[in-house]
Design an enzyme around this catalytic site. Sequence first.
Site, PDB file in Angstrom:
ATOM      1  N   THR A 122      13.565   5.630 -11.219  1.00 25.62           N
ATOM      2  CA  THR A 122      13.234   5.957  -9.826  1.00 25.62           C
ATOM      3  C   THR A 122      12.830   7.427  -9.673  1.00 25.62           C
ATOM      4  O   THR A 122      13.285   8.286 -10.449  1.00 25.62           O
ATOM      5  CB  THR A 122      14.453   5.656  -8.929  1.00 25.62           C
ATOM      6  OG1 THR A 122      14.316   6.330  -7.686  1.00 25.62           O
ATOM      7  CG2 THR A 122      15.770   6.134  -9.535  1.00 25.62           C
ATOM      8  N   TYR A 149      24.029   7.264  -7.087  1.00 24.93           N
ATOM      9  CA  TYR A 149      23.019   6.289  -7.559  1.00 24.93           C
ATOM     10  C   TYR A 149      21.993   6.976  -8.451  1.00 24.93           C
ATOM     11  O   TYR A 149      21.761   6.568  -9.594  1.00 24.93           O
ATOM     12  CB  TYR A 149      22.316   5.620  -6.370  1.00 24.93           C
ATOM     13  CG  TYR A 149      21.001   4.958  -6.736  1.00 24.93           C
ATOM     14  CD1 TYR A 149      20.978   3.781  -7.474  1.00 24.93           C
ATOM     15  CD2 TYR A 149      19.772   5.535  -6.365  1.00 24.93           C
ATOM     16  CE1 TYR A 149      19.773   3.182  -7.829  1.00 24.93           C
ATOM     17  CE2 TYR A 149      18.566   4.936  -6.706  1.00 24.93           C
ATOM     18  CZ  TYR A 149      18.574   3.757  -7.452  1.00 24.93           C
ATOM     19  OH  TYR A 149      17.379   3.168  -7.814  1.00 24.93           O
ATOM     20  N   LYS A 153      21.134   6.657 -12.512  1.00 28.44           N
ATOM     21  CA  LYS A 153      19.815   6.285 -13.039  1.00 28.44           C
ATOM     22  C   LYS A 153      19.300   7.361 -14.000  1.00 28.44           C
ATOM     23  O   LYS A 153      18.708   7.048 -15.040  1.00 28.44           O
ATOM     24  CB  LYS A 153      18.813   6.080 -11.890  1.00 28.44           C
ATOM     25  CG  LYS A 153      19.118   4.922 -10.965  1.00 28.44           C
ATOM     26  CD  LYS A 153      19.032   3.557 -11.616  1.00 28.44           C
ATOM     27  CE  LYS A 153      17.614   3.150 -12.003  1.00 28.44           C
ATOM     28  NZ  LYS A 153      17.590   1.792 -12.598  1.00 28.44           N
TER      29      LYS A 153
END
Length: 315
Positions: A122, A149, A153
């Site tokens: 992302t 989050y 990642k």
Amino acid sequence: MKLLVTGGAGFIGSHFIRQMLREEHAVCCVDKLTYAADLQRLQDCREHPAFSFMQGDICDPAAMKEVFEDFQPEHVVNFAAQSHVDRSIADPLIFIPTNVEGVGVLLEQCRRQGVPFHQISTDEVYGPVSPAEEQGRSEQALLLPSNPYSASKASADLLALSYFRTYGLPVTITRSCNNFGQSQHREKLIPMVVYHALHGLTIPVYGDGQQRRCWISVQEHCRAVATVLERGRPGEIYNIAPQAELENLALIHRILDQLGGGHHLIRRVEDRLGHDRRYQIDAEKIHRKLGFQTKGDFEQELSRCIGWYAQQWRP
Ligand code: NAD
């Protein structure tokens, strides 16, 4: 090609599987079927002779070993993740097993069986970009994730790259911005706004609503991933070009305009902790090296997407 697609009962993975089956690849989908999964998304794929499904957890080495031995994949594409930023702020530790350890389990299987690995990442791993910056973050930029989050990642990306450098495992990574399209979970912005508007519920907007986000249709994202699987160089990261950048509040008004009202339902709520104001990536590399460019009209695709949700939920 035989593709093992993890997290394929989720939003993006299910669109990717459909696209891969259309292109005559064989696909085995592994999904734990968490709250975010929905097998309805794969309803049409389940009829396809080249499709198989296994309920399984990417954190479970024995289960993954079995899938690898049974299916003998030629490439692994990992979509499996805890994907909702708000949940990571409320309960950060639940993000570590799947988003970090699970990636480690898959990499280990890939290393043992010599199977190339692709990680879906992302733009959030780069952290925020100031509104004045015109140049987005390139693939070489520092990783400065803000929330649990994006930190999980970023960790997975680094782990994946370490398998390339240490073991020579063919690893690629793509980093995309926010995706929009059919069948996304209702906790995400676009479906949430449509659902709340159609049910007369208040529409919460974090802070001043002026956070800016880049958007890409889920089909374009999947097309970019397919391009990288086909032509990407091992050990490389590819940012995926967005189709548009919008302030969150402007997007909400845009959705409500299409629905024919509901602007009065908007309520400002306390801002998300550590809320990044803006992300911006430089996607020159995927264009220059692999010839990938987004096509399709953002406005038309967004309208189609809003229309699809409205049709599901219009009372
Ligand atoms: P999603 O939440 O809709 O789907 C995730 C899927 O992973 C679900 O089906 C879930 O059951 C499965 N899963 C979760 N934990 C698992 C485990 N331990 N083992 C096996 N399966 C498991 O997510 P999404 O929006 O489709 O996102 C897919 C990937 O793309 C994620 O890695 C996410 O970080 C990344 N991404 C998403 C966006 C976006 O806008 N949605 C943007 C950039 C990157």
